[in-house]
Design an enzyme around this catalytic site. Structure first.
Site, PDB file in Angstrom:
ATOM      1  N   THR A 139      25.714  65.464  11.321  1.00  0.00           N
ATOM      2  CA  THR A 139      26.263  66.736  11.774  1.00  0.00           C
ATOM      3  C   THR A 139      26.044  67.801  10.712  1.00  0.00           C
ATOM      4  OG1 THR A 139      27.958  65.654  13.120  1.00  0.00           O
ATOM      5  CG2 THR A 139      28.415  67.899  12.409  1.00  0.00           C
ATOM      6  N   SER A 140      25.580  68.990  11.122  1.00  0.00           N
ATOM      7  CA  SER A 140      25.405  70.137  10.237  1.00  0.00           C
ATOM      8  C   SER A 140      24.458  69.779   9.093  1.00  0.00           C
ATOM      9  CB  SER A 140      26.765  70.633   9.747  1.00  0.00           C
ATOM     10  OG  SER A 140      26.648  71.862   9.072  1.00  0.00           O
ATOM     11  N   SER A 141      24.927  69.733   7.850  1.00  0.00           N
ATOM     12  CA  SER A 141      24.058  69.333   6.750  1.00  0.00           C
ATOM     13  C   SER A 141      23.510  67.926   6.987  1.00  0.00           C
ATOM     14  CB  SER A 141      24.825  69.387   5.421  1.00  0.00           C
ATOM     15  OG  SER A 141      23.978  69.147   4.329  1.00  0.00           O
TER      16      SER A 141
END
Length: 291
Positions: A139-141
């Site tokens: 998720t995200s990074s």
């Protein structure tokens, strides 16, 4: 009285023997090349499948391996399905992954990605895991790192699923954060993005991993344009026309639209959802071919 006591003790012992000790998240040290000091945490269920698959599940900025272990369903699903989950922990003080350095973007050259690749190799050797069923998600990074791993280590991973990330190489440069990419201002052609992903392991000649990308329309951290740049990149890498996806609405949830490109690429856009799109573990396992 004595017989009753013996019977009670025996019944208690048998009941205790029938309770399996629950697995837990364990840290592993000395797992191989790890130039940046990524920490390895692993979840191995009590009942492990023969030649088990491996899922590498990567946290967001400010996150930890423990937070992603507790906040996603992969460990619970591993209990019933017998696969292994690796939860890497980023060495950066802010919890973000190195998805920008030349080393991390290049096969076996260094950076955080090499530490994660070493974890996979260690788990394959230690647990007899299936090298053809190793998967990455985040998720995200962690989604950015998923893109990096699929580009730089196509020999290790069979598929990836990235929730609210950016294309492989979009953050390339001297800094951990890239505002141009994050704000959706880094626009390239499908061929340019595809070439960039292939440059991660230029000598690779095998089958490229499958890819699934998710993004929200209201994302103001990693702007939605990154979703369309990911589509350009992975359709080019996997040999699809960018416009060839078949759309299904309300899939898997109301307001979500899934574009399916054959069996190797899916792109899911979540209307009204910000940063980040919640992990859909069952959908990911379906795409990975594990359910």
């Amino acid at each position: 009285m004595k017989i009753g006591k013996i019977t009670l003790l025996l019944a208690t012992a048998l009941a205790g023997a029938g309770v399996a000790r629950a697995a837990s998240l364990q840290q592993v040290s000395n797992f191989g090349d790890n130039p940046t000091g990524v920490q390895m945490f692993i979840y191995v269920p009590d009942t492990l499948a023969a030649s088990p698959p491996i899922i590498v599940a990567m946290h967001y900025c400010t996150g930890t391996a423990q937070a992603y272990y507790q906040g996603t369903q992969y460990a619970n699903l591993a209990n019933s399905m017998g696969f292994i989950v690796i939860y890497p922990d980023a060495p950066d003080s802010g919890g973000c992954w190195d998805v920008h350095s030349t080393e991390t973007l290049t096969h076996d050259a260094g950076g955080d990605s090499l530490g994660i690749a070493s974890m996979v190799r260690y788990a394959i050797d230690t647990y007899g895991a299936d090298p053809a069923r190793v998967f990455a998600t985040g998720t995200s990074s962690g989604a950015m790192m998923t893109n990096v791993l699929i580009g730089a280590y196509p020999d290790l991973f069979a598929a990836g699923a990235a929730f609210s990330g950016v294309p492989y190489g979009c953050f390339a440069g001297p800094s951990l954060w890239n505002s141009q990419c994050a704000q959706g201002q880094l626009i390239k052609s499908a061929q340019e993005w595809g070439d960039q992903a292939r440059s991660g392991y230029a000598d690779f000649s095998g089958t490229r991993p499958k890819m699934q990308v998710w993004h929200g329309s209201a994302d103001t951290t990693l702007y939605p344009q990154n979703f369309y740049e990911e589509i350009k990149q992975w359709t080019n890498v996997l040999g699809y026309e960018e416009s060839a996806g078949t759309n299904t609405t309300s899939d898997p949830l109301p307001g979500y639209t899934r574009a399916t490109y054959g069996t190797d690429f899916e792109a899911i856009f979540a209307q009204g959802v910000g940063h980040t799109v919640p992990e859909q573990a069952n959908d990911v396992l379906r795409f990975f071919g594990l359910s």
